[in-house]
Write a protein that holds these residues in place. Structure first.
Motif, PDB file in Angstrom:
ATOM      1  N   HIS A   1      -3.479 -20.187  14.807  1.00  0.00           N
ATOM      2  CA  HIS A   1      -2.203 -19.662  14.342  1.00  0.00           C
ATOM      3  C   HIS A   1      -2.276 -18.155  14.116  1.00  0.00           C
ATOM      4  N   LEU A   2      -3.372 -17.690  13.545  1.00  0.00           N
ATOM      5  CA  LEU A   2      -3.501 -16.266  13.231  1.00  0.00           C
ATOM      6  C   LEU A   2      -3.509 -15.414  14.490  1.00  0.00           C
ATOM      7  N   ILE A   3      -4.260 -15.803  15.503  1.00  0.00           N
ATOM      8  CA  ILE A   3      -4.365 -14.977  16.704  1.00  0.00           C
ATOM      9  C   ILE A   3      -3.098 -15.038  17.549  1.00  0.00           C
ATOM     10  N   THR A   4      -2.312 -16.106  17.415  1.00  0.00           N
ATOM     11  CA  THR A   4      -1.079 -16.232  18.189  1.00  0.00           C
ATOM     12  C   THR A   4       0.160 -15.811  17.399  1.00  0.00           C
ATOM     13  N   HIS A   5      -0.023 -15.246  16.234  1.00  0.00           N
ATOM     14  CA  HIS A   5       1.095 -14.748  15.408  1.00  0.00           C
ATOM     15  C   HIS A   5       2.069 -15.862  15.040  1.00  0.00           C
ATOM     16  N   THR A   6       1.547 -17.046  14.812  1.00  0.00           N
ATOM     17  CA  THR A   6       2.395 -18.178  14.413  1.00  0.00           C
ATOM     18  C   THR A   6       1.969 -18.742  13.055  1.00  0.00           C
ATOM     19  N   ALA A   7       1.277 -17.946  12.252  1.00  0.00           N
ATOM     20  CA  ALA A   7       0.751 -18.425  10.972  1.00  0.00           C
ATOM     21  C   ALA A   7       1.789 -18.430   9.860  1.00  0.00           C
ATOM     22  N   GLY A   8       3.003 -17.936  10.144  1.00  0.00           N
ATOM     23  CA  GLY A   8       4.022 -17.870   9.106  1.00  0.00           C
ATOM     24  C   GLY A   8       3.850 -16.699   8.170  1.00  0.00           C
ATOM     25  N   LEU A   9       3.089 -15.688   8.587  1.00  0.00           N
ATOM     26  CA  LEU A   9       2.819 -14.518   7.757  1.00  0.00           C
ATOM     27  C   LEU A   9       3.727 -13.355   8.132  1.00  0.00           C
ATOM     28  N   PRO A  10       4.017 -12.478   7.180  1.00  0.00           N
ATOM     29  CA  PRO A  10       4.788 -11.269   7.505  1.00  0.00           C
ATOM     30  C   PRO A  10       3.933 -10.284   8.291  1.00  0.00           C
ATOM     31  N   ALA A  11       4.576  -9.253   8.806  1.00  0.00           N
ATOM     32  CA  ALA A  11       3.847  -8.251   9.581  1.00  0.00           C
ATOM     33  C   ALA A  11       2.761  -7.585   8.746  1.00  0.00           C
ATOM     34  N   LEU A  12       3.067  -7.325   7.478  1.00  0.00           N
ATOM     35  CA  LEU A  12       2.131  -6.695   6.550  1.00  0.00           C
ATOM     36  C   LEU A  12       2.132  -7.490   5.245  1.00  0.00           C
ATOM     37  N   PRO A  13       1.067  -7.410   4.466  1.00  0.00           N
ATOM     38  CA  PRO A  13       0.993  -8.199   3.225  1.00  0.00           C
ATOM     39  C   PRO A  13       2.077  -7.809   2.233  1.00  0.00           C
ATOM     40  N   PRO A  14       2.499  -8.747   1.408  1.00  0.00           N
ATOM     41  CA  PRO A  14       3.426  -8.405   0.317  1.00  0.00           C
ATOM     42  C   PRO A  14       2.813  -7.311  -0.559  1.00  0.00           C
ATOM     43  N   GLY A  15       3.607  -6.322  -0.894  1.00  0.00           N
ATOM     44  CA  GLY A  15       3.117  -5.232  -1.724  1.00  0.00           C
ATOM     45  C   GLY A  15       2.425  -4.121  -0.962  1.00  0.00           C
ATOM     46  N   PHE A  16       2.291  -4.269   0.361  1.00  0.00           N
ATOM     47  CA  PHE A  16       1.590  -3.246   1.135  1.00  0.00           C
ATOM     48  C   PHE A  16       2.297  -1.897   1.049  1.00  0.00           C
ATOM     49  N   HIS A  17       3.600  -1.893   1.263  1.00  0.00           N
ATOM     50  CA  HIS A  17       4.328  -0.627   1.311  1.00  0.00           C
ATOM     51  C   HIS A  17       4.249   0.133  -0.006  1.00  0.00           C
ATOM     52  N   LEU A  18       4.349  -0.587  -1.105  1.00  0.00           N
ATOM     53  CA  LEU A  18       4.282   0.079  -2.406  1.00  0.00           C
ATOM     54  C   LEU A  18       2.914   0.722  -2.607  1.00  0.00           C
ATOM     55  N   ARG A  19       1.862   0.006  -2.235  1.00  0.00           N
ATOM     56  CA  ARG A  19       0.508   0.546  -2.411  1.00  0.00           C
ATOM     57  C   ARG A  19       0.233   1.689  -1.448  1.00  0.00           C
ATOM     58  N   ALA A  20       0.794   1.609  -0.246  1.00  0.00           N
ATOM     59  CA  ALA A  20       0.505   2.606   0.782  1.00  0.00           C
ATOM     60  C   ALA A  20       1.388   3.844   0.691  1.00  0.00           C
ATOM     61  N   LEU A  21       2.493   3.745  -0.032  1.00  0.00           N
ATOM     62  CA  LEU A  21       3.483   4.816  -0.034  1.00  0.00           C
ATOM     63  C   LEU A  21       2.920   6.199  -0.352  1.00  0.00           C
ATOM     64  N   PRO A  22       2.024   6.351  -1.350  1.00  0.00           N
ATOM     65  CA  PRO A  22       1.512   7.702  -1.643  1.00  0.00           C
ATOM     66  C   PRO A  22       0.780   8.346  -0.468  1.00  0.00           C
ATOM     67  N   ALA A  23       0.291   7.531   0.458  1.00  0.00           N
ATOM     68  CA  ALA A  23      -0.432   8.082   1.605  1.00  0.00           C
ATOM     69  C   ALA A  23       0.214   7.649   2.917  1.00  0.00           C
ATOM     70  N   TRP A  24       1.531   7.461   2.914  1.00  0.00           N
ATOM     71  CA  TRP A  24       2.216   6.869   4.057  1.00  0.00           C
ATOM     72  C   TRP A  24       2.027   7.683   5.339  1.00  0.00           C
ATOM     73  N   ARG A  25       1.977   9.000   5.232  1.00  0.00           N
ATOM     74  CA  ARG A  25       1.857   9.845   6.426  1.00  0.00           C
ATOM     75  C   ARG A  25       0.421  10.235   6.746  1.00  0.00           C
ATOM     76  N   THR A  26      -0.517   9.798   5.918  1.00  0.00           N
ATOM     77  CA  THR A  26      -1.902  10.210   6.138  1.00  0.00           C
ATOM     78  C   THR A  26      -2.892   9.059   6.224  1.00  0.00           C
ATOM     79  N   ASN A  27      -2.765   8.065   5.343  1.00  0.00           N
ATOM     80  CA  ASN A  27      -3.795   7.035   5.290  1.00  0.00           C
ATOM     81  C   ASN A  27      -3.285   5.739   4.646  1.00  0.00           C
ATOM     82  N   PRO A  28      -2.173   5.160   5.157  1.00  0.00           N
ATOM     83  CA  PRO A  28      -1.589   3.997   4.466  1.00  0.00           C
ATOM     84  C   PRO A  28      -2.484   2.763   4.473  1.00  0.00           C
TER      85      PRO A  28
END
Length: 361
Positions: free
Chosen positions: A126-153
């Motif tokens: 499921h994981l390798i075929t993108h059918t695992a029911g997961l979002p593109a990125l983990p929940p909370g990823f954007h909030l954690r990555a935001l301070p470095a969004w243009r350099t190192n998210p």
């Protein structure tokens, strides 16, 4: 919407063996060189390389809007982003072939043996075929990555957090019922394979893939030898830092030279000549059909499109400042690598140019 038909493992054969190659006769050497040069110009990037293998003969053209680097462009390592997933998939088929995993075990059982409460039932397949029911990125990823969004998210989301978030995540859809492209899922797959083999991801990739295929100029992280290409923003002028994949190594960490990438594709074209023959053949087999009438076909490693009555395999990738396209056609014995140092932008010509060129050859 029609759900995906998951055919794992290898329920359908590939389009033929190594010998079924019809000669590509559409262009001579001079015409091919001119078309590669035109493709480099069309990409309009600071640095661009188009590298072609046709019937075992290689042809490379490079150029760009930036001054020529000290090292020839075709000798630099480029970040290939999501095209790394083709390496991860090949590693998976190699490990399955040697009995290290089956592909049908759940990732949670490998990452946290004995922990069953609320863990995902998603399997490695499921994981390798993108059918695992997961979002593109983990929940909370954007909030954690935001301070470095243009350099190192991604670098702000380490392996431990990727794994723990997966183990706690409750999928909204049952695995196998929907295709949704997920960097999160393939990242988890990499950690599950490392757990199954008791081998760090970097060592596993080097020992099971890079060394057997002779890919000595491919790396899993930025190097200090001065051979890593410098990426640029959408404007094609502003340099960006080298990509740090954080805990998403299996989904996008690799960087490689055009010649190493051609070697990788040539192994897929002629698997019988490789020590990883069975694993390479397995990556050609359709394992997933989706969309209206199940017209979109995928293997574990590649998007698979019909061209001239045969199959064309390809995958692209992008980081904060670079892009890559890998593709091959067994029917004509053709492989194409394209890389450039500019971030993806609206109506970007890079992927259409590379895709169109391979489809014509």
């Amino acid at each position: 919407m029609t759900g995906p038909a998951l055919l794992w493992p290898g329920a359908a054969p590939d389009e033929g063996d190594d010998a079924t190659v019809r000669p590509a006769t559409r262009a001579d050497g001079a015409d091919l060189a001119a078309r590669l040069t035109a493709a480099v110009d069309a990409v309009d990037a600071p640095d661009a390389v188009f590298a072609l293998s046709l019937g075992g003969r290689r042809l490379v053209r490079s150029g760009g809007t930036a001054p020529s680097p000290a090292v020839p462009r075709e000798e630099l390592r480029y970040e290939i982003g999501s095209a790394t997933k083709t390496f991860t998939a090949t590693l998976l088929t190699e490990l399955i072939g040697h009995g290290a995993v089956t592909g049908t075990e759940t990732a949670a059982s490998l990452l946290a043996p004995g922990r069953h409460e609320h863990t995902s039932p998603a399997t490695l397949a499921h994981l390798i075929t993108h059918t695992a029911g997961l979002p593109a990125l983990p929940p909370g990823f954007h909030l954690r990555a935001l301070p470095a969004w243009r350099t190192n998210p991604y670098g702000r989301y380490p392996a431990e957090r990727v794994v723990e978030t997966f183990l706690r995540h409750r999928t909204r859809r049952r695995p196998g019922t929907r295709w949704h492209y997920s960097n999160f899922g393939v990242a988890v797959l990499g950690h599950a394979l490392a757990a199954a083999t008791h081998t760090p991801w970097e060592d596993l990739v080097r020992a099971r893939l890079l060394r057997p295929l002779g890919l000595g100029d491919t790396a899993l992280a930025p190097t200090s030898d001065g051979l890593d290409a410098t990426g640029h923003g959408k404007d094609g002028r502003t340099p960006v830092p080298g990509f740090d994949a954080g805990g998403f190594q299996a989904a996008g960490a690799l960087r490689s030279t055009p010649h190493d990438l051609l070697t990788f594709l040539e192994a897929h074209l002629r698997p019988g000549e490789s020590p990883l023959a069975d694993a390479l053949r397995a990556t050609r087999r359709p394992v997933l059909r989706r969309g209206l009438g199940h017209r979109h076909v995928h293997t574990v490693a590649w998007f698979r499109h019909p061209v001239d009555g045969a199959a064309m395999y390809f995958h692209s990738g992008a980081t904060l400042g670079q892009q890559a396209f890998l593709g091959f056609r067994p029917d004509t014995g053709t492989a194409l690598v394209a890389v450039c140092t500019r971030r993806f932008r609206a109506k970007d010509p890079f992927v259409p140019t590379a895709y169109g060129l391979l489809a014509e050859l």
